[in-house]
Design a protein around this motif. Structure first.
Motif, PDB file in Angstrom:
ATOM      1  N   SER A  18       0.806  -1.216   0.000  1.00 10.45           N
ATOM      2  CA  SER A  18       0.000   0.000   0.000  1.00 10.45           C
ATOM      3  C   SER A  18       0.843   1.273   0.000  1.00 10.45           C
ATOM      4  CB  SER A  18      -0.959   0.001   1.196  1.00 10.45           C
ATOM      5  OG  SER A  18      -1.941  -0.993   1.016  1.00 10.45           O
ATOM      6  N   SER A  19       2.132   1.124   0.253  1.00  9.00           N
ATOM      7  CA  SER A  19       3.023   2.283   0.136  1.00  9.00           C
ATOM      8  C   SER A  19       3.367   2.560  -1.322  1.00  9.00           C
ATOM      9  CB  SER A  19       4.319   2.032   0.916  1.00  9.00           C
ATOM     10  OG  SER A  19       5.101   1.028   0.283  1.00  9.00           O
ATOM     11  N   MET A  20       2.931   1.656  -2.211  1.00 11.11           N
ATOM     12  CA  MET A  20       3.247   1.716  -3.645  1.00 11.11           C
ATOM     13  C   MET A  20       4.733   1.517  -3.903  1.00 11.11           C
ATOM     14  SD  MET A  20       0.736   4.754  -4.944  1.00 11.11           S
ATOM     15  CE  MET A  20      -0.894   4.931  -4.238  1.00 11.11           C
ATOM     16  N   SER A  65      -7.819   3.453 -10.020  1.00  8.22           N
ATOM     17  CA  SER A  65      -6.693   2.812  -9.352  1.00  8.22           C
ATOM     18  C   SER A  65      -6.785   1.298  -9.483  1.00  8.22           C
ATOM     19  CB  SER A  65      -6.685   3.186  -7.870  1.00  8.22           C
ATOM     20  OG  SER A  65      -5.697   2.478  -7.159  1.00  8.22           O
ATOM     21  N   SER A  66      -5.639   0.643  -9.675  1.00  9.83           N
ATOM     22  CA  SER A  66      -5.597  -0.823  -9.626  1.00  9.83           C
ATOM     23  C   SER A  66      -5.240  -1.303  -8.225  1.00  9.83           C
ATOM     24  CB  SER A  66      -4.598  -1.376 -10.644  1.00  9.83           C
ATOM     25  OG  SER A  66      -3.294  -0.870 -10.407  1.00  9.83           O
ATOM     26  N   ILE A  67      -5.142  -0.387  -7.280  1.00 12.77           N
ATOM     27  CA  ILE A  67      -5.043  -0.749  -5.864  1.00 12.77           C
ATOM     28  C   ILE A  67      -6.465  -0.724  -5.339  1.00 12.77           C
ATOM     29  CG2 ILE A  67      -4.102  -0.161  -3.609  1.00 12.77           C
ATOM     30  CD1 ILE A  67      -1.886   1.377  -5.104  1.00 12.77           C
ATOM     31  N   ALA A  68      -7.065  -1.900  -5.235  1.00 15.92           N
ATOM     32  CA  ALA A  68      -8.471  -2.010  -4.816  1.00 15.92           C
ATOM     33  C   ALA A  68      -8.585  -3.262  -3.958  1.00 15.92           C
ATOM     34  CB  ALA A  68      -9.386  -2.079  -6.027  1.00 15.92           C
ATOM     35  N   ARG A  81      -0.717  -1.144 -17.294  1.00 13.59           N
ATOM     36  CA  ARG A  81      -0.733  -2.429 -16.588  1.00 13.59           C
ATOM     37  C   ARG A  81      -0.664  -2.230 -15.083  1.00 13.59           C
ATOM     38  NH1 ARG A  81      -0.160  -7.107 -18.914  1.00 13.59           N
ATOM     39  NH2 ARG A  81       1.195  -7.994 -17.308  1.00 13.59           N
ATOM     40  N   GLY A  82      -1.446  -1.257 -14.627  1.00 12.62           N
ATOM     41  CA  GLY A  82      -1.540  -0.980 -13.203  1.00 12.62           C
ATOM     42  C   GLY A  82      -1.091   0.420 -12.858  1.00 12.62           C
ATOM     43  N   GLY A  83      -1.708   0.989 -11.809  1.00 12.43           N
ATOM     44  CA  GLY A  83      -1.323   2.311 -11.362  1.00 12.43           C
ATOM     45  C   GLY A  83      -2.518   3.097 -10.885  1.00 12.43           C
ATOM     46  N   PRO A 114       2.320   5.039 -12.930  1.00 14.35           N
ATOM     47  CA  PRO A 114       2.347   3.611 -13.262  1.00 14.35           C
ATOM     48  C   PRO A 114       2.858   2.784 -12.079  1.00 14.35           C
ATOM     49  CG  PRO A 114       3.354   4.912 -15.009  1.00 14.35           C
ATOM     50  CD  PRO A 114       3.194   5.821 -13.830  1.00 14.35           C
ATOM     51  N   LEU A 115       2.246   1.617 -11.865  1.00 18.07           N
ATOM     52  CA  LEU A 115       2.657   0.695 -10.805  1.00 18.07           C
ATOM     53  C   LEU A 115       2.800  -0.700 -11.424  1.00 18.07           C
ATOM     54  CD1 LEU A 115       0.224   1.967  -8.012  1.00 18.07           C
ATOM     55  CD2 LEU A 115       2.651   2.528  -8.265  1.00 18.07           C
ATOM     56  N   PRO A 116       3.914  -0.956 -12.084  1.00 14.76           N
ATOM     57  CA  PRO A 116       4.069  -2.186 -12.860  1.00 14.76           C
ATOM     58  C   PRO A 116       4.302  -3.448 -12.043  1.00 14.76           C
ATOM     59  CG  PRO A 116       6.079  -0.892 -12.956  1.00 14.76           C
ATOM     60  CD  PRO A 116       5.071  -0.047 -12.246  1.00 14.76           C
ATOM     61  N   VAL A 117       4.640  -3.321 -10.767  1.00 11.17           N
ATOM     62  CA  VAL A 117       4.865  -4.505  -9.934  1.00 11.17           C
ATOM     63  C   VAL A 117       3.520  -4.940  -9.347  1.00 11.17           C
ATOM     64  CG1 VAL A 117       6.144  -5.519  -8.029  1.00 11.17           C
ATOM     65  CG2 VAL A 117       7.184  -3.673  -9.366  1.00 11.17           C
ATOM     66  N   GLY A 118       2.904  -5.896  -9.998  1.00  6.00           N
ATOM     67  CA  GLY A 118       1.609  -6.402  -9.536  1.00  6.00           C
ATOM     68  C   GLY A 118       0.477  -5.406  -9.685  1.00  6.00           C
ATOM     69  N   GLY A 119       0.706  -4.301 -10.407  1.00  9.78           N
ATOM     70  CA  GLY A 119      -0.308  -3.255 -10.451  1.00  9.78           C
ATOM     71  C   GLY A 119      -0.465  -2.562  -9.118  1.00  9.78           C
TER      72      GLY A 119
END
Length: 540
Positions: free
Chosen positions: A58-60, A427-430, A457-459, A472-477
């Motif tokens: 969750s810290s991204m 957000s792909s953090i859900a 592919r995530g972010g 962008p958050l490419p590690v696992g979205g």
């Protein structure tokens, strides 16, 4: 064998005293602690802080980058549940977190995710089975069974739930809890199953009820859920049963503060210093059996040096005798990361987000600032050409959850509390399955925001005044592989944009990330539909 000596005022938390002396470090451990009135240095030496429950994802930031920032605030260890990346990538995700964390001098203590997927009412990227949990718990790096969110499964004797619990008991591992709002006989039954902690209490009454039944309570102050004010006074009477945690910490927040903030705030309230430091330093180490030093001879040399007992400014942080931070500078180096991910959904069309109805009558989710829980409101919204419309002037917007693992029709509903006057966020953090969640004023902007996340592919993304912004958050979205400070700066920019769009929430993206978390009442949205978290069933 080289050794070094560090003088100062030594804080003996359990002995409830402060004395002048010095510690001698040899081979990463404390060789001896000697009291000496001749010491003139006026700094204070104490054990490092432990975040007793956090999802690093969750810290991204990947664990190695999280560590770079956390040590600045005196944190030497975390009790970390990797169920975010596990929901996306399964066992591969847990292994990624463990292996990345091992590459830096920081004490990550990962758990075996107990509820992946969290429920059967959503689509996740993978599963952690009871067999997987046994495999994980046999590894020395995996310290505990992570939060048992399926409290109905505990209360109604779900055989799979109890198989996991019994594996942890057999292997002598601590079992973490997650039971928001559970009290009375139900709480007692949940605790009797062997579940030892809860970080979800949002009232002192609930926490006290669980404390009296023998449970440890983690006081949470994260970027979204903030329970410190409601619970901190319990520390006066339950100093051995309270710990501090963040649960979820966004990067802009982590740059500024961590567990040290809770220590300072508790001191400002006049709570006893030693009780505070028990919660921040001692209790997590003892409860989870962590290999973290407590400033005793023979312990690992994990400690911090502060300037005074009022401001608690962190001057230096040591882990295994190594200086990892000094005067707001981290000595932990960034490392290269090869991202893992699962993303397999096509771009969306505006028509995918329209909601047809003949009446306009609907249930609306209400997001609450600083809380993970939501309320449910019945209302009637206007229709246009047979489609239900948002009412931005009354803060009723559209929310959607898009399955990111395969092509599927997005689920749609309405939400109050975000305050957007224009545009959309996505957000792909859900939590917990990490599909794409978006909230917006109109379907066109929602489509743009969602498609930006898909393209990356995530972010996280924002559509504001016709422009598209994203991180962008490419590690696992879920996480970036970039420098933590750069990620924090980019996130700060997006946070400011979300507030320029009208949001009055303290952390709009963090709140958005919990709108699909079905195990928290009352009304949430998964990729499969609107869900009643009290009855644990879909809304018809």
């Amino acid at each position: 064998m080289s050794s070094k000596t560090i003088p100062g005022n030594i804080i003996d938390i359990e002995g409830r005293r402060i004395y002048k002396g010095y510690i001698t470090i040899s081979d990463g451990r404390i060789e001896k602690i000697k009291e000496s009135a001749e010491v003139s240095e006026n700094v204070y030496i104490l054990p490092g802080f432990v975040d007793s429950h956090v999802h690093i994802e969750s810290s991204m930031l990947v664990p190695s980058e999280f560590a770079r920032l956390a040590v600045l605030h005196g944190t030497v260890a975390t009790v970390s549940d990797p169920h975010e990346i596990a929901n996306v990538c399964g066992m591969e995700g847990v292994e990624f977190m463990v292996n990345n964390g091992k590459q830096v001098p920081f004490k990550f203590n990962f758990g075996a995710p107990s509820c992946v997927p969290a429920t059967t009412f959503e689509t996740a990227g993978d599963e952690i089975t009871a067999k997987d949990i046994e495999t994980l718990l046999k590894k020395p790096e995996i310290k505990y069974l992570a939060e048992m969110m399926n409290w109905p499964g505990v209360l109604f004797d779900d055989p799979i739930v109890y198989e996991k619990i019994n594996i942890a008991k057999k292997l002598g591992k601590v079992i973490d809890g997650h039971a928001p709002g559970l009290k009375g006989e139900q709480a007692k039954r949940y605790i009797a199953a062997g579940i030892s902690t809860d970080h979800e209490c949002f009232t002192a009454e609930e926490a006290l009820d669980k404390l009296k039944s023998g449970m440890k309570i983690l006081i949470r102050e994260g970027s979204a859920a903030k329970n410190f004010e409601a619970l901190i006074d319990l520390l006066n009477d339950y100093e051995d049963s309270i710990m501090f945690c963040s649960d979820d910490k966004h990067p802009d927040n982590l740059v500024v503060r961590h567990i040290n903030e809770l220590v300072k705030r508790a001191l400002d309230k006049g709570i006893d210093l030693y009780k505070i430091l028990k919660a921040a330093c001692i209790n997590p180490v003892k409860h989870y059996g962590l290999e973290v030093g407590l400033l005793k001879s023979g312990d690992p040399a994990d400690f911090i040096i502060i300037d005074n007992l009022k401001d608690f400014n962190i001057l230096k942080t040591y882990i295994n005798g190594e200086l990892v931070a000094e005067n707001k500078k981290s000595y932990i180096k960034s490392i290269s990361v090869s991202p893992i991910n699962r993303f397999n959904t096509p771009l969306k069309k505006v028509s995918d987000f329209k909601i047809a109805s003949s009446t306009g009558k609907t249930r609306v989710m209400e997001a609450l600032d600083g809380q993970l829980i939501t309320r449910s409101i019945d209302t009637e919204l206007p229709l246009e050409n047979g489609f239900v419309q948002t009412l931005p002037e009354k803060d009723i917007l559209k929310i959607t959850v898009v399955n990111r693992y395969k092509e599927a029709i997005p689920s749609k509903a309405f939400i109050k509390g975000f305050g957007l006057k224009q545009g959309a966020l996505a957000s792909s953090i859900a939590h917990d399955s990490h599909n794409i969640v978006s909230v917006g004023v109109n379907d066109e902007d929602i489509t743009k925001a969602v498609n930006e996340v898909i393209n990356n592919r995530g972010g996280i993304s924002a559509v504001f005044e016709g422009k598209i912004y994203s991180l962008p958050l490419p590690v696992g979205g879920l996480m970036s592989a970039d420098d933590g400070y750069l990620v924090a700066d980019k996130y700060t920019e997006l946070d400011k944009i979300s507030k320029a769009m009208g949001s009055t929430l303290s952390s709009p993206y963090m709140t958005l990330s919990f709108m699909a978390l079905l195990v928290i009442p009352s009304l949430k949205l998964s990729d499969l539909g609107l869900f009643d978290g009290d009855k644990f069933e879909f809304v018809q």
